[in-house]
Design an enzyme around this catalytic site. Structure first.
Site: not given
Ligand code: ADE
Length: 245
Positions: A87, A114, A152, A167
């Site tokens: 993330p 984690e 794609r 698209d």
């Molecule tokens: N792992 C956990 N959350 C994620 C996300 N939003 N994007 C990519 N990998 C992740």
């Protein structure tokens, strides 16, 4: 294109890739999807892949050894890209998808629990990518989203009829609304222009609808399109739409 996925949950990847258009892409040889499980590379008799964090704190951290050895076991093409799903990475979008579709190989490294020992990123020289500003339990679903979207954009993956060229986002706008039979259902009608067979009028209506839908749903995309638009026909239609809105 070869997608190599480093994951503790290979079934998640293999299952999802055994359906629909992704499975067809694999069968036809346009894409290949392989999985590599770091647990198969542990040197520990309990097949341990994680440990407690140095410095203390909750949760477990994925360890270097199984990930380094698993990563080393993958044949790398000279034109490969290594992506670690997190993330904290740069946010994936259509532009990055189209860029990555030009590669010969993408290695995805999926985390769980984690997080990773930071040295896994350093060792693999991975690009860190997120699929959006929310936290998932692991990298498998993000890797699958990326495999789907990148595929794609690979020449020969989609049939001509559902070409990625049309698209949403391919020119920075959302799609126009679509309708099928019947003409009227539960009192809801198909717009008249689509029934007439005037292809020029239909194309104009659809282009205007793209502007209207994008303006209403994604003002950021609309403003960006307007700023960069240098097609005279589009500019004329855009101005018409802006007066009508
Ligand atoms: N792992 C956990 N959350 C994620 C996300 N939003 N994007 C990519 N990998 C992740």
């Amino acid at each position: 294109m070869r997608f190599d996925v480093v994951t503790l949950f290979p079934d998640m990847i293999n299952q999802a890739c055994s359906h629909s258009i992704i499975a067809r892409g694999i069968d036809s040889g346009v894409i290949e999807v392989n999985t590599f499980n770091p647990r198969d590379y542990t040197k520990d008799k309990h097949k341990k892949v994680d440990d407690t964090p140095f410095g203390g704190g909750a949760g477990m951290v994925l360890m270097c050894q199984p990930y380094f050895d698993c990563f080393d076991a993958i044949d790398k093409d000279a034109d490969s890209e290594v992506i670690i799903l997190s993330p904290q990475g740069e946010v994936f979008n259509q532009q990055l998808s189209m860029e990555l579709a030009k590669k010969k190989q993408i290695v995805f490294i999926c985390g769980h629990y984690e997080g990773f020992d930071e040295r896994i990123k350093q060792y693999t020289k991975a690009r860190e990518v997120s699929i959006g500003d929310y936290v998932l339990t692991g990298g498998e679903l993000p890797a699958l989203c990326m495999i789907d979207s990148i595929s794609r954009n690979i020449e020969g993956f989609l049939g001509k009829m559902d070409s990625a060229h049309f698209d949403s986002f391919s020119d920075g706008l959302l799609e126009y609304p679509q309708y099928t039979k019947p003409r009227e259902y539960c009192g809801l009608e198909v717009p008249e222009v689509l029934l007439g067979g005037n292809h020029q009028e239909i194309a104009k209506w659809r282009r205007k609808q793209q502007f209207i839908v994008t303006y209403k749903k994604r003002r950021d995309l609309f403003d960006n399109f307007k700023k960069n638009c240098n097609n005279k026909y589009d500019i004329k239609l855009l101005n018409e739409v802006l007066k009508e809105l």
